[in-house]
Design an enzyme around this catalytic site. Structure first.
Site, PDB file in Angstrom:
ATOM      1  N   ASP A  34       0.652  -1.299   0.101  1.00  0.00           N
ATOM      2  CA  ASP A  34      -0.112   0.025   0.027  1.00  0.00           C
ATOM      3  C   ASP A  34       0.968   1.295   0.113  1.00  0.00           C
ATOM      4  O   ASP A  34       1.717   1.463   0.781  1.00  0.00           O
ATOM      5  CB  ASP A  34      -1.107  -0.106   1.103  1.00  0.00           C
ATOM      6  CG  ASP A  34      -2.190   0.783   1.067  1.00  0.00           C
ATOM      7  OD1 ASP A  34      -2.210   1.787   0.375  1.00  0.00           O
ATOM      8  OD2 ASP A  34      -3.126   0.638   1.726  1.00  0.00           O
ATOM      9  N   CYS A  72      -5.998   3.966  -3.760  1.00  0.00           N
ATOM     10  CA  CYS A  72      -6.259   2.536  -3.471  1.00  0.00           C
ATOM     11  C   CYS A  72      -7.387   1.760  -4.019  1.00  0.00           C
ATOM     12  O   CYS A  72      -7.221   0.659  -4.378  1.00  0.00           O
ATOM     13  CB  CYS A  72      -6.285   2.794  -1.718  1.00  0.00           C
ATOM     14  SG  CYS A  72      -7.060   1.337  -0.972  1.00  0.00           S
ATOM     15  N   HIS A 128     -11.145  -2.905   1.285  1.00  0.00           N
ATOM     16  CA  HIS A 128     -11.238  -1.455   0.885  1.00  0.00           C
ATOM     17  C   HIS A 128     -11.949  -1.374  -0.593  1.00  0.00           C
ATOM     18  O   HIS A 128     -11.687  -0.520  -1.327  1.00  0.00           O
ATOM     19  CB  HIS A 128     -10.157  -0.661   0.579  1.00  0.00           C
ATOM     20  CG  HIS A 128     -10.139   0.827   0.941  1.00  0.00           C
ATOM     21  ND1 HIS A 128      -9.074   1.925   1.026  1.00  0.00           N
ATOM     22  CD2 HIS A 128     -11.421   1.420   1.291  1.00  0.00           C
ATOM     23  CE1 HIS A 128      -9.782   3.033   1.147  1.00  0.00           C
ATOM     24  NE2 HIS A 128     -11.135   2.880   1.511  1.00  0.00           N
ATOM     25  N   LYS A 299       1.190   9.923  -5.202  1.00  0.00           N
ATOM     26  CA  LYS A 299      -0.116   9.498  -5.020  1.00  0.00           C
ATOM     27  C   LYS A 299      -1.122  10.267  -5.250  1.00  0.00           C
ATOM     28  O   LYS A 299      -0.948  11.606  -5.008  1.00  0.00           O
ATOM     29  CB  LYS A 299      -0.024   8.766  -3.689  1.00  0.00           C
ATOM     30  CG  LYS A 299      -1.307   8.339  -3.389  1.00  0.00           C
ATOM     31  CD  LYS A 299      -1.482   7.919  -1.735  1.00  0.00           C
ATOM     32  CE  LYS A 299      -2.954   7.341  -1.629  1.00  0.00           C
ATOM     33  NZ  LYS A 299      -2.849   6.937  -0.172  1.00  0.00           N
TER      34      LYS A 299
END
Ligand SMILES: *[C@@H]1O[C@H](CO)[C@@H](O)[C@H](O)[C@H]1NC(C)=O
Ligand SMILES: *[C@@H]1O[C@H](CO)[C@@H](O)[C@H](O)[C@H]1NC(C)=O
Ligand SMILES: *[C@@H]1O[C@H](CO)[C@@H](O)[C@H](O)[C@H]1NC(C)=O
Ligand SMILES: *[C@@H]1O[C@H](CO)[C@@H](O)[C@H](O)[C@H]1NC(C)=O
Length: 518
Positions: A34, A72, A128, A299
């Site tokens: 992650d 994510c 998630h 990100k």
């Protein structure tokens, strides 16, 4: 044709359609890290040491032209559906704790296909992909067993997730840890990287070798919060920036965990017939110790720093081990690749955007993928602080002055990006556009060459210019037009964005745990 010849022809045919797998279905272990940045793996010359990732990938195939999504939920969504997020209504953002939605229930997920193919299917780690109702849980979506977090951003040791519940104007902290569908208690104080690797090893040790194994291990590491037992951080005394030092320790713990898991696969006699995939879920977060140097952005952005992923395959089944692949590969490609490796079909899924990459990875064949839609998200907003956002306002002004300079009808103020062979086209605001310096330097240093304002349409030759420094749209107007046409084409196939308001019924109360409420 006599029987022997017929058999031979059939055997050759089976070998050619399913590669080495005609004999025995391989075990598949998929490890997802992650927020693991491009510059955070040892073999990219990082100051962070990852001996296990380095040696596994050195004996496997490193994927150096490999893409994931910038955040994510979308990466995980594409991994498990094999489809672009514009096709699942999830093109915008992650799933926040109180939002009542999940990956559409009519999508067939990778573990469901693996189960059909005869695999034992297990998941450990971060889900998630939605949990507001029980039908959304991993155990209802193809996994025989599950242990982990339903959301993200938990405390690594207490496994508590704090979240604002906007309709109630309340900040709620509650446990987010499940064993199957039940709340998992009694793990307070166990660091999640160690916890998840132990659980994964339990799965491996308990596995009945008469069945092939599919294990999806989605680490919490190395996402914020920056928490790590001291002994992992100790070797990094030389890193002055405390965030970076903690982060480095977190990476070391994850690297050790991957080493432990590989060892367990070997001890149980499974390794010889195992395909292990390692992948980042998105680029590193520079605000939390990560680095994507020398790539631009981070990100959350559609710059290379947000989407070019660390990835490799390690397996005794690879035909060209010890190689580096420069072929274009995307996270949506794993579903057809792994289902193909399992000798199973993908004809019961919705139309896939992914390609079977086994021959590309194992044998070095050219990638069947010429094009890659990075995303189209008309609702995009990046609220994280980005140094020098002046260029962003210039972009809005440019757009307002002359929005329809291009023949294509694509609305170029929309946040979108597409790749076609060496070309990458970006429209709208791609997200934080800074070239963050190498981590040894002050992390808010802005490269002087970045003063050029952003434009509503930008074109880069990624093969020649992976750092996205030379914007060349003016030199190649026909490439621009054709890529804008491709964006228009994709946008026509997009389903409406599903991004519901938070539901106050999500509140687990002062003593509860996050989980399905509907
Ligand atoms: C790896 O295994 C060793 C030996 O069993 C153990 O001490 C260590 O905590 C494990 N590391 C992780 C990250 O799980
Ligand atoms: C998938 O293909 C197989 C044969 O190749 C066929 O038997 C099966 O019915 C197909 N499934 C679907 C849902 O089309
Ligand atoms: C173009 O997209 C932007 C951003 O999504 C939106 O605000 C605007 O209304 C759109 N313009 C047109 C003409 O559709
Ligand atoms: C750190 O930044 C300085 C410029 O401020 C530069 O000269 C130096 O090369 C950088 N060091 C690294 C390791 O990138």
């Amino acid at each position: 044709m006599d029987e022997t010849r017929c058999f031979l022809v059939l055997a050759v045919f089976l070998r050619s359609v399913s590669g080495v797998f005609a004999a025995k279905q391989p075990n598949i272990v998929f490890v997802l890290a992650d927020d693991f940045g491009w510059f955070d793996v040892g073999y990219h010359k990082s100051e962070i040491r990852t001996p296990n990732l380095d040696s596994l990938s050195a004996g496997g195939v490193r994927l150096e032209n490999y893409y994931v999504q910038p955040i994510c939920t979308p990466s995980r969504n594409q991994l498990l559906t094999g489809r672009y997020q514009i096709h699942t209504g999830m093109q915008h953002q992650i799933i926040w704790p109180c939002q009542p939605y999940c990956v559409p229930l009519d999508e067939k997920l990778l573990p469901q296909l693996m189960k059909e193919a005869g695999y034992a299917t297990h998941m450990v780690g971060k889900w998630h992909l939605g949990m507001y109702k029980k039908d959304c849980l991993p155990t209802r979506r193809g996994f025989d067993t599950y242990f982990g977090y339903l959301m993200g951003s938990e405390d690594y040791n207490t496994h508590v997730r704090c979240s604002n519940i906007p309709p109630l104007d309340l900040n709620r902290c509650a446990l987010d840890l499940r064993d199957g569908e039940e709340v998992a208690t009694g793990y307070e104080g166990v660091y999640s990287t160690e916890l998840f690797s132990k659980k994964a090893i339990n799965v491996i040790e308990k596995h009945n070798p008469n069945k092939p194994l599919f294990l999806y291990l989605a680490f919490q590491a190395v996402h914020a919060p920056l928490q790590v037992p001291d002994h992992y951080m100790a070797p990094y005394d030389f890193i002055h920036d405390l965030n970076r030092r903690k982060y480095a320790g977190m990476v070391s713990a994850m690297d050790e965990a991957v080493g432990n898991i590989t060892r367990a696969l070997k001890q149980e006699g499974l390794w010889e017939n195992t395909i292990l995939v390692f992948s980042a879920d998105n680029g590193g977060q520079t605000l939390s110790g990560g680095s994507n140097w020398p790539l631009r952005g981070r990100k959350m952005s559609l710059w290379e720093g947000g989407i070019r992923g660390v990835g490799f395959v390690a397996s005794p089944l690879l035909e060209r081990p010890g190689t580096v692949s420069k072929e274009l590969i995307h996270i949506s490609d794993w579903l057809p690749t792994l289902v193909g490796a399992a000798g199973w079909k993908t004809n019961s899924t919705k139309p896939l955007d992914g390609f079977n990459m086994w021959n590309t990875i194992s044998k070095g064949f050219a990638s069947p993928r010429l094009e890659l839609l990075h995303n189209i998200d008309p609702l995009y907003v990046d609220t994280a602080p980005c140094p020098g956002t002046k260029s962003r306002f210039t972009l809005d002004q440019e757009y307002n002055k002359n929005p329809w300079t291009w023949k294509s009808g694509f609305n170029v103020s929309i946040h979108a990006a597409i790749r076609h062979s060496e070309w990458k086209l970006l429209t709208g605001y791609p997200g934080c556009d800074v070239w963050f310096p190498r981590p040894e330097n002050n992390s808010f240093y802005r490269d002087s060459s970045s003063d050029e304002p952003l434009k509503p349409v930008m074109l880069f030759n990624i093969e020649d210019d992976p750092e996205e420094r030379n914007e060349v749209s003016a030199l190649y107007p026909s490439v621009v037009e054709s890529l804008l046409d491709r964006l228009t084409h994709y946008q026509k196939s997009a389903v409406p964005i599903n991004y519901p308001d938070p539901d106050p019924k999500c509140d687990p109360g002062p003593d509860g745990a996050w989980g399905p409420w509907a």
